[in-house]
Design a protein around this motif. Structure first.
Motif: not given
Length: 60
Positions: A4-5, A14-20, A29-30, A37-40
């Motif tokens: 997982r990246a 641009g905030d850094e408060d992210l969680r799966p 989730e921000c 959002f989803q990364l692929k």
């Protein structure tokens, strides 16, 4: 390559408060802007990476 990246910041605010995000693999989730959002990973480019020494030393 890792399983997982993790993104370093939200692509929207641009905030850094992210969680799966628990619903989908690769989704995040921000907490700041309340977006998901989803990364692929799509794959490697055929042309590869260009280095500065490949173009005569010019840093473009």
């Amino acid at each position: 390559m890792s399983e997982r990246a993790a993104p370093f910041h939200c692509p929207y605010c641009g905030d850094e408060d992210l969680r799966p995000h628990e619903g989908t693999h690769g989704a995040w989730e921000c907490a700041a802007c309340n977006r998901a959002f989803q990364l692929k990973f799509l794959g490697l480019l055929a042309r590869g990476l260009r280095r500065a020494e490949d173009n005569g030393g010019d840093d473009l």
